[in-house]
Design an enzyme around this catalytic site. Structure first.
Site, PDB file in Angstrom:
ATOM      1  N   GLY A   7       0.771  -1.242   0.000  1.00  0.00           N
ATOM      2  CA  GLY A   7       0.000   0.000   0.000  1.00  0.00           C
ATOM      3  C   GLY A   7       0.796   1.284   0.000  1.00  0.00           C
ATOM      4  O   GLY A   7       0.320   2.310   0.494  1.00  0.00           O
TER       5      GLY A   7
ATOM      6  N   ARG B  37     -15.294 -15.079  -9.982  1.00  0.00           N
ATOM      7  CA  ARG B  37     -14.984 -13.648  -9.985  1.00  0.00           C
ATOM      8  C   ARG B  37     -16.216 -12.772  -9.822  1.00  0.00           C
ATOM      9  O   ARG B  37     -16.149 -11.706  -9.239  1.00  0.00           O
ATOM     10  CB  ARG B  37     -14.276 -13.287 -11.299  1.00  0.00           C
ATOM     11  CG  ARG B  37     -12.843 -13.785 -11.341  1.00  0.00           C
ATOM     12  CD  ARG B  37     -12.017 -12.977 -12.289  1.00  0.00           C
ATOM     13  NE  ARG B  37     -12.329 -13.299 -13.682  1.00  0.00           N
ATOM     14  CZ  ARG B  37     -11.707 -12.717 -14.723  1.00  0.00           C
ATOM     15  NH1 ARG B  37     -10.810 -11.798 -14.524  1.00  0.00           N
ATOM     16  NH2 ARG B  37     -12.026 -13.049 -15.952  1.00  0.00           N
TER      17      ARG B  37
ATOM     18  N   MET C   3      -3.995  -6.625  -7.520  1.00  0.00           N
ATOM     19  CA  MET C   3      -3.442  -7.618  -8.433  1.00  0.00           C
ATOM     20  C   MET C   3      -4.509  -8.587  -8.952  1.00  0.00           C
ATOM     21  O   MET C   3      -4.278  -9.789  -9.048  1.00  0.00           O
ATOM     22  CB  MET C   3      -2.292  -8.372  -7.739  1.00  0.00           C
ATOM     23  CG  MET C   3      -1.192  -7.458  -7.242  1.00  0.00           C
ATOM     24  SD  MET C   3      -0.511  -6.334  -8.503  1.00  0.00           S
ATOM     25  CE  MET C   3       0.591  -7.457  -9.350  1.00  0.00           C
TER      26      MET C   3
ATOM     27  N   ILE D 147      -7.531  -9.034 -12.127  1.00  0.00           N
ATOM     28  CA  ILE D 147      -8.126  -8.519 -13.366  1.00  0.00           C
ATOM     29  C   ILE D 147      -9.619  -8.347 -13.107  1.00  0.00           C
ATOM     30  O   ILE D 147     -10.279  -9.249 -12.579  1.00  0.00           O
ATOM     31  CB  ILE D 147      -7.931  -9.516 -14.524  1.00  0.00           C
ATOM     32  CG1 ILE D 147      -6.457  -9.888 -14.693  1.00  0.00           C
ATOM     33  CG2 ILE D 147      -8.535  -8.960 -15.810  1.00  0.00           C
ATOM     34  CD1 ILE D 147      -5.580  -8.808 -15.275  1.00  0.00           C
ATOM     35  N   LEU D 148     -10.154  -7.201 -13.461  1.00  0.00           N
ATOM     36  CA  LEU D 148     -11.581  -6.950 -13.259  1.00  0.00           C
ATOM     37  C   LEU D 148     -12.358  -7.359 -14.503  1.00  0.00           C
ATOM     38  O   LEU D 148     -11.916  -7.133 -15.626  1.00  0.00           O
ATOM     39  CB  LEU D 148     -11.796  -5.468 -12.951  1.00  0.00           C
ATOM     40  CG  LEU D 148     -11.179  -5.020 -11.626  1.00  0.00           C
ATOM     41  CD1 LEU D 148     -11.082  -3.504 -11.547  1.00  0.00           C
ATOM     42  CD2 LEU D 148     -11.961  -5.575 -10.439  1.00  0.00           C
TER      43      LEU D 148
ATOM     44  N   HIS E  92       0.385   1.297 -13.396  1.00  0.00           N
ATOM     45  CA  HIS E  92       1.133   0.111 -13.794  1.00  0.00           C
ATOM     46  C   HIS E  92       2.627   0.445 -13.754  1.00  0.00           C
ATOM     47  O   HIS E  92       3.032   1.511 -14.226  1.00  0.00           O
ATOM     48  CB  HIS E  92       0.715  -0.324 -15.203  1.00  0.00           C
ATOM     49  CG  HIS E  92       1.441  -1.545 -15.655  1.00  0.00           C
ATOM     50  ND1 HIS E  92       1.160  -2.801 -15.152  1.00  0.00           N
ATOM     51  CD2 HIS E  92       2.476  -1.703 -16.520  1.00  0.00           C
ATOM     52  CE1 HIS E  92       1.972  -3.680 -15.702  1.00  0.00           C
ATOM     53  NE2 HIS E  92       2.783  -3.044 -16.528  1.00  0.00           N
TER      54      HIS E  92
ATOM     55  N   ASP F 241      -4.351  -3.688 -18.661  1.00  0.00           N
ATOM     56  CA  ASP F 241      -3.417  -2.556 -18.747  1.00  0.00           C
ATOM     57  C   ASP F 241      -3.480  -1.867 -20.113  1.00  0.00           C
ATOM     58  O   ASP F 241      -2.462  -1.407 -20.633  1.00  0.00           O
ATOM     59  CB  ASP F 241      -1.974  -3.028 -18.455  1.00  0.00           C
ATOM     60  CG  ASP F 241      -1.846  -3.656 -17.078  1.00  0.00           C
ATOM     61  OD1 ASP F 241      -2.520  -3.191 -16.153  1.00  0.00           O
ATOM     62  OD2 ASP F 241      -1.069  -4.620 -16.938  1.00  0.00           O
TER      63      ASP F 241
ATOM     64  N   GLN G  94       8.523   7.413  -8.609  1.00  0.00           N
ATOM     65  CA  GLN G  94       7.771   8.162  -9.635  1.00  0.00           C
ATOM     66  C   GLN G  94       6.269   7.902  -9.519  1.00  0.00           C
ATOM     67  O   GLN G  94       5.460   8.796  -9.735  1.00  0.00           O
ATOM     68  CB  GLN G  94       8.270   7.797 -11.038  1.00  0.00           C
ATOM     69  CG  GLN G  94       9.722   8.155 -11.277  1.00  0.00           C
ATOM     70  CD  GLN G  94       9.991   9.634 -11.034  1.00  0.00           C
ATOM     71  OE1 GLN G  94       9.256  10.489 -11.505  1.00  0.00           O
ATOM     72  NE2 GLN G  94      11.035   9.939 -10.272  1.00  0.00           N
ATOM     73  N   GLU G  95       5.906   6.659  -9.172  1.00  0.00           N
ATOM     74  CA  GLU G  95       4.483   6.340  -8.987  1.00  0.00           C
ATOM     75  C   GLU G  95       3.871   7.267  -7.946  1.00  0.00           C
ATOM     76  O   GLU G  95       2.748   7.750  -8.088  1.00  0.00           O
ATOM     77  CB  GLU G  95       4.309   4.888  -8.532  1.00  0.00           C
ATOM     78  CG  GLU G  95       4.710   3.862  -9.564  1.00  0.00           C
ATOM     79  CD  GLU G  95       4.331   2.448  -9.154  1.00  0.00           C
ATOM     80  OE1 GLU G  95       3.307   2.249  -8.482  1.00  0.00           O
ATOM     81  OE2 GLU G  95       5.080   1.509  -9.504  1.00  0.00           O
TER      82      GLU G  95
HETATM   83  C1  GAR Z   1       3.086  -0.792  -7.573  1.00  0.00           C
HETATM   84  O1  GAR Z   1       4.372  -0.833  -8.141  1.00  0.00           O
HETATM   85  C2  GAR Z   1       2.030  -0.799  -8.660  1.00  0.00           C
HETATM   86  O2  GAR Z   1       2.397  -0.087  -9.796  1.00  0.00           O
HETATM   87  C3  GAR Z   1       1.938  -2.276  -8.955  1.00  0.00           C
HETATM   88  O3  GAR Z   1       2.000  -2.896  -7.709  1.00  0.00           O
HETATM   89  C4  GAR Z   1       2.793  -2.095  -6.835  1.00  0.00           C
HETATM   90  C5  GAR Z   1       2.004  -1.858  -5.579  1.00  0.00           C
HETATM   91  O4  GAR Z   1       2.818  -1.313  -4.585  1.00  0.00           O
HETATM   92  N1  GAR Z   1       0.730  -2.595  -9.637  1.00  0.00           N
HETATM   93  C6  GAR Z   1       0.656  -3.575 -10.523  1.00  0.00           C
HETATM   94  O5  GAR Z   1       1.602  -4.284 -10.821  1.00  0.00           O
HETATM   95  C7  GAR Z   1      -0.720  -3.758 -11.129  1.00  0.00           C
HETATM   96  N2  GAR Z   1      -0.650  -4.709 -12.190  1.00  0.00           N
HETATM   97  P1  GAR Z   1       2.146  -0.820  -3.228  1.00  0.00           P
HETATM   98  O6  GAR Z   1       1.322  -1.978  -2.672  1.00  0.00           O
HETATM   99  O7  GAR Z   1       3.319  -0.487  -2.365  1.00  0.00           O
HETATM  100  O8  GAR Z   1       1.302   0.375  -3.543  1.00  0.00           O
END
Ligand code: GAR
Length: 210
Positions: free
Chosen positions: A18, A71, A96, A98-99, A115, A151, A179-180
């Protein structure tokens, strides 16, 4: 979001530690994102994102995927929680799963995802591994609207980072994550300001607040 109108109510979906959620919580606290997190949902009870939400006094609910056969019942439960919390924008933050089209249609145009690669390269659940295996020199992250594909929705913001010769999934992942934590709050705020106009595959960012 137009000036004087009601704030967007975010429903943040997580599966793990998170940190993306935390970046949104912190950006809201700093006044950089004018929205409210109405609920945080996780698909497994051990997701640390739930604890982060509780520490920020945000409603946190585990919709445990293992408790549902298939699902669709799982997604119905997710939608039930999101509706109960009055969510107006769904934010996938390390979610993680797929919806299905049922969920995507329910919140059409109101689901964002981040992503950890420069889409359309390296979609899927193992982006950093795939990036390193391929040998590209640049990677990064992408915030996009969610459509029915994996994605594949229209791209809102991207940021690039170098891939270094001695990178591991962990070192590259950490560089991308920095960066995220910048671009996801920024993209959410653009949405909240009503500045994202989707034209086919293109997302135009309008000038100033609307
Ligand atoms: C992040 O790097 C996000 O981009 C990736 O999971 C990580 C979550 O980190 N998401 C995916 O790969 C979605 N396919 P966090 O739990 O520390 O936020």
């Amino acid at each position: 979001m137009a000036e004087g109108s009601v704030k967007e109510r975010l429903g943040v979906l997580c599966s793990g530690r998170g940190t993306d959620l935390q970046s949104i919580i912190d950006a809201i606290a700093r006044g950089e994102v004018e929205a409210e997190i109405a609920v945080v949902l996780a698909d497994k009870p051990e997701a640390y994102a739930l604890e982060r939400a509780r520490q920020a006094s945000i409603k946190a609910v585990c919709v445990d995927r293992k408790q549902y056969e298939g699902r669709e019942p799982f997604e119905e439960a997710l939608i039930g929680e999101l509706e109960a919390a009055g969510v107006t924008l769904v934010v996938l933050a390390g979610f993680m799963r797929i919806l299905t089209p049922v969920f995507v249609h329910h919140y059409a145009g109101r689901i964002l995802n981040i992503h950890p690669a420069l889409l359309p390269s390296f979609p899927g659940a193992h982006a950093h591994r795939d990036v390193l295996a391929y040998g590209v020199k640049v990677s990064g992250c992408t915030v996009h609207f969610v459509d029915e594909g994996t994605d594949s929705g229209p791209i809102i913001l991207q940021a690039a980072v170098p891939v270094l010769d001695d990178d591991t999934e962990e070192t590259l992942g950490a560089r991308v994550l920095e960066q995220e934590h910048i671009i996801y709050p920024r993209a959410i705020q653009l949405y909240c300001e009503g500045r994202l106009r989707v034209e086919g595959r293109h997302v135009r960012i309008l000038e100033g607040k609307n």
